[in-house]
Scaffold this motif. Sequence first.
Motif, PDB file in Angstrom:
ATOM      1  N   TYR A 198     -12.825   3.907   9.802  1.00 38.59           N
ATOM      2  CA  TYR A 198     -12.778   3.581  11.232  1.00 38.59           C
ATOM      3  C   TYR A 198     -14.167   3.799  11.799  1.00 38.59           C
ATOM      4  N   GLU A 199     -14.618   2.843  12.609  1.00 36.85           N
ATOM      5  CA  GLU A 199     -15.907   2.996  13.301  1.00 36.85           C
ATOM      6  C   GLU A 199     -15.893   2.095  14.526  1.00 36.85           C
ATOM      7  N   GLY A 200     -16.887   2.269  15.400  1.00 35.10           N
ATOM      8  CA  GLY A 200     -17.047   1.371  16.555  1.00 35.10           C
ATOM      9  C   GLY A 200     -15.795   1.206  17.398  1.00 35.10           C
ATOM     10  N   GLY A 201     -15.086   2.302  17.681  1.00 32.59           N
ATOM     11  CA  GLY A 201     -13.917   2.233  18.556  1.00 32.59           C
ATOM     12  C   GLY A 201     -12.623   1.865  17.850  1.00 32.59           C
ATOM     13  N   GLU A 202     -12.671   1.676  16.532  1.00 33.86           N
ATOM     14  CA  GLU A 202     -11.441   1.292  15.816  1.00 33.86           C
ATOM     15  C   GLU A 202     -10.401   2.417  15.872  1.00 33.86           C
ATOM     16  N   SER A 203      -9.122   2.006  15.790  1.00 31.11           N
ATOM     17  CA  SER A 203      -8.017   2.958  15.912  1.00 31.11           C
ATOM     18  C   SER A 203      -6.788   2.362  15.230  1.00 31.11           C
ATOM     19  N   PHE A 204      -5.752   3.166  15.166  1.00 28.67           N
ATOM     20  CA  PHE A 204      -4.458   2.692  14.653  1.00 28.67           C
ATOM     21  C   PHE A 204      -3.399   3.318  15.553  1.00 28.67           C
ATOM     22  N   GLY A 205      -2.796   2.503  16.429  1.00 27.00           N
ATOM     23  CA  GLY A 205      -1.840   3.000  17.416  1.00 27.00           C
ATOM     24  C   GLY A 205      -0.576   3.562  16.778  1.00 27.00           C
ATOM     25  N   PHE A 206       0.291   4.142  17.613  1.00 21.03           N
ATOM     26  CA  PHE A 206       1.500   4.811  17.114  1.00 21.03           C
ATOM     27  C   PHE A 206       2.352   3.870  16.270  1.00 21.03           C
ATOM     28  N   HIS A 207       2.794   4.376  15.133  1.00 19.93           N
ATOM     29  CA  HIS A 207       3.664   3.613  14.234  1.00 19.93           C
ATOM     30  C   HIS A 207       4.378   4.579  13.292  1.00 19.93           C
ATOM     31  N   VAL A 208       5.385   4.078  12.607  1.00 23.28           N
ATOM     32  CA  VAL A 208       6.025   4.801  11.494  1.00 23.28           C
ATOM     33  C   VAL A 208       5.733   3.972  10.253  1.00 23.28           C
ATOM     34  N   ASP A 209       5.357   4.639   9.158  1.00 26.66           N
ATOM     35  CA  ASP A 209       5.021   3.910   7.935  1.00 26.66           C
ATOM     36  C   ASP A 209       6.265   3.233   7.346  1.00 26.66           C
ATOM     37  N   ASN A 210       6.053   2.131   6.626  1.00 26.09           N
ATOM     38  CA  ASN A 210       7.170   1.454   5.952  1.00 26.09           C
ATOM     39  C   ASN A 210       7.904   2.446   5.047  1.00 26.09           C
ATOM     40  N   ALA A 211       9.222   2.305   4.963  1.00 24.67           N
ATOM     41  CA  ALA A 211      10.041   3.270   4.220  1.00 24.67           C
ATOM     42  C   ALA A 211       9.832   3.181   2.712  1.00 24.67           C
ATOM     43  N   VAL A 212       9.594   1.958   2.241  1.00 19.64           N
ATOM     44  CA  VAL A 212       9.435   1.762   0.796  1.00 19.64           C
ATOM     45  C   VAL A 212       8.211   0.898   0.565  1.00 19.64           C
ATOM     46  N   ARG A 213       7.402   1.291  -0.409  1.00 19.90           N
ATOM     47  CA  ARG A 213       6.247   0.475  -0.784  1.00 19.90           C
ATOM     48  C   ARG A 213       6.372   0.160  -2.265  1.00 19.90           C
ATOM     49  N   TYR A 214       5.827  -0.967  -2.658  1.00 20.43           N
ATOM     50  CA  TYR A 214       5.920  -1.378  -4.051  1.00 20.43           C
ATOM     51  C   TYR A 214       4.576  -1.193  -4.727  1.00 20.43           C
ATOM     52  N   ASP A 215       4.569  -0.313  -5.711  1.00 17.16           N
ATOM     53  CA  ASP A 215       3.360  -0.038  -6.474  1.00 17.16           C
ATOM     54  C   ASP A 215       3.250  -1.103  -7.563  1.00 17.16           C
ATOM     55  N   ARG A 216       2.269  -1.976  -7.411  1.00 19.42           N
ATOM     56  CA  ARG A 216       2.105  -3.077  -8.367  1.00 19.42           C
ATOM     57  C   ARG A 216       0.935  -2.821  -9.316  1.00 19.42           C
ATOM     58  N   SER A 217       0.498  -1.545  -9.408  1.00 13.69           N
ATOM     59  CA  SER A 217      -0.671  -1.254 -10.239  1.00 13.69           C
ATOM     60  C   SER A 217      -0.327  -1.268 -11.728  1.00 13.69           C
ATOM     61  N   GLY A 218       0.936  -1.040 -12.068  1.00 11.53           N
ATOM     62  CA  GLY A 218       1.342  -1.041 -13.482  1.00 11.53           C
ATOM     63  C   GLY A 218       1.821  -2.417 -13.908  1.00 11.53           C
ATOM     64  N   THR A 219       2.510  -2.457 -15.045  1.00 10.12           N
ATOM     65  CA  THR A 219       2.998  -3.748 -15.533  1.00 10.12           C
ATOM     66  C   THR A 219       4.226  -4.190 -14.739  1.00 10.12           C
ATOM     67  N   GLU A 220       5.017  -3.203 -14.258  1.00  3.96           N
ATOM     68  CA  GLU A 220       6.189  -3.529 -13.453  1.00  3.96           C
ATOM     69  C   GLU A 220       5.995  -3.002 -12.038  1.00  3.96           C
ATOM     70  N   SER A 221       6.538  -3.707 -11.061  1.00  3.88           N
ATOM     71  CA  SER A 221       6.463  -3.248  -9.683  1.00  3.88           C
ATOM     72  C   SER A 221       7.458  -2.094  -9.491  1.00  3.88           C
ATOM     73  N   GLN A 222       6.959  -0.961  -9.019  1.00  2.52           N
ATOM     74  CA  GLN A 222       7.769   0.254  -8.866  1.00  2.52           C
ATOM     75  C   GLN A 222       7.975   0.558  -7.389  1.00  2.52           C
ATOM     76  N   PRO A 223       9.206   0.677  -6.927  1.00  6.38           N
ATOM     77  CA  PRO A 223       9.378   1.084  -5.532  1.00  6.38           C
ATOM     78  C   PRO A 223       9.052   2.563  -5.343  1.00  6.38           C
ATOM     79  N   VAL A 224       8.376   2.881  -4.257  1.00  9.01           N
ATOM     80  CA  VAL A 224       8.066   4.269  -3.911  1.00  9.01           C
ATOM     81  C   VAL A 224       8.639   4.507  -2.517  1.00  9.01           C
ATOM     82  N   ARG A 225       9.627   5.382  -2.404  1.00  6.63           N
ATOM     83  CA  ARG A 225      10.164   5.724  -1.082  1.00  6.63           C
ATOM     84  C   ARG A 225       9.189   6.695  -0.433  1.00  6.63           C
ATOM     85  N   THR A 226       8.781   6.404   0.786  1.00  3.00           N
ATOM     86  CA  THR A 226       7.692   7.179   1.391  1.00  3.00           C
ATOM     87  C   THR A 226       8.248   8.405   2.127  1.00  3.00           C
TER      88      THR A 226
END
Length: 228
Positions: free
Chosen positions: A87-115
């Motif tokens: 973040y620079e030059g006035g950048e920000s990230f307003g109020f939010h809740v993170d997504n409940a599940v993210r998909y880790d695609r770094s491996g050979t199979e996509s893995q759900p990660v509950r946050t």
Amino acid sequence: MLLHVPEVLSSTELARCRDALASAAWKDGRVTAGRQSAMAKNNGQLAEEDPLSRELGGLVLSALARSPTFFAGALPRRIYPPLFNRYEGGESFGFHVDNAVRYDRSGTESQPVRTDLSATLFLSEPDEYDGGELVIEDSFGSHDVKLPAGDLVLYPGSSLHQVRPVTRGMRIASFFWIQSLVRSEAQRRMLFDLDVSIQQLTQKMPEAPELIRLTGIYHNLLREWSDV
Ligand code: NI
């Protein structure tokens, strides 16, 4: 529970991250945001497939593996590969809740990660920028978090949070999510308190026979409450 984990990175690891990120290819941060939070989000981010993101993410994960406090607080089952933002030059990230599940695609199979937990690892020193506090709301109110470089904050993924505008300098951080062995925040907190109490008692009275029972209770609760 908000947990401050000091000195997650060694000074060498911190220097490596800062040096490499000084010349990184930052992209528009809205790429990893959901539709609603994209409207609130305004920052730079390293692409997940950027080899530098993978390299430094690996460095962060191996640093976490050395941290008993991180382990005790998060009881990690899966960790989403760490990402990096700026973040620079006035950048920000307003109020939010993170997504409940993210998909880790770094491996050979996509893995759900509950946050279950969100983590921010600060890579800039607090005096290098103005603003940029991570503000986390919980049932006890609103908490401003701005930590020394190399320190990490863990907080429930369910909480409303924001990053205040950075009005001077640059705020660089790593952020990621953890699926815990113990889904319930309340149960995780009790396990953490019990763990810390047992550790402290062990320092004071290493011979106390009750320690064996208490440690047994910790493990038996973890067995009751964990999903592996
Ligand atoms: Ni967030």
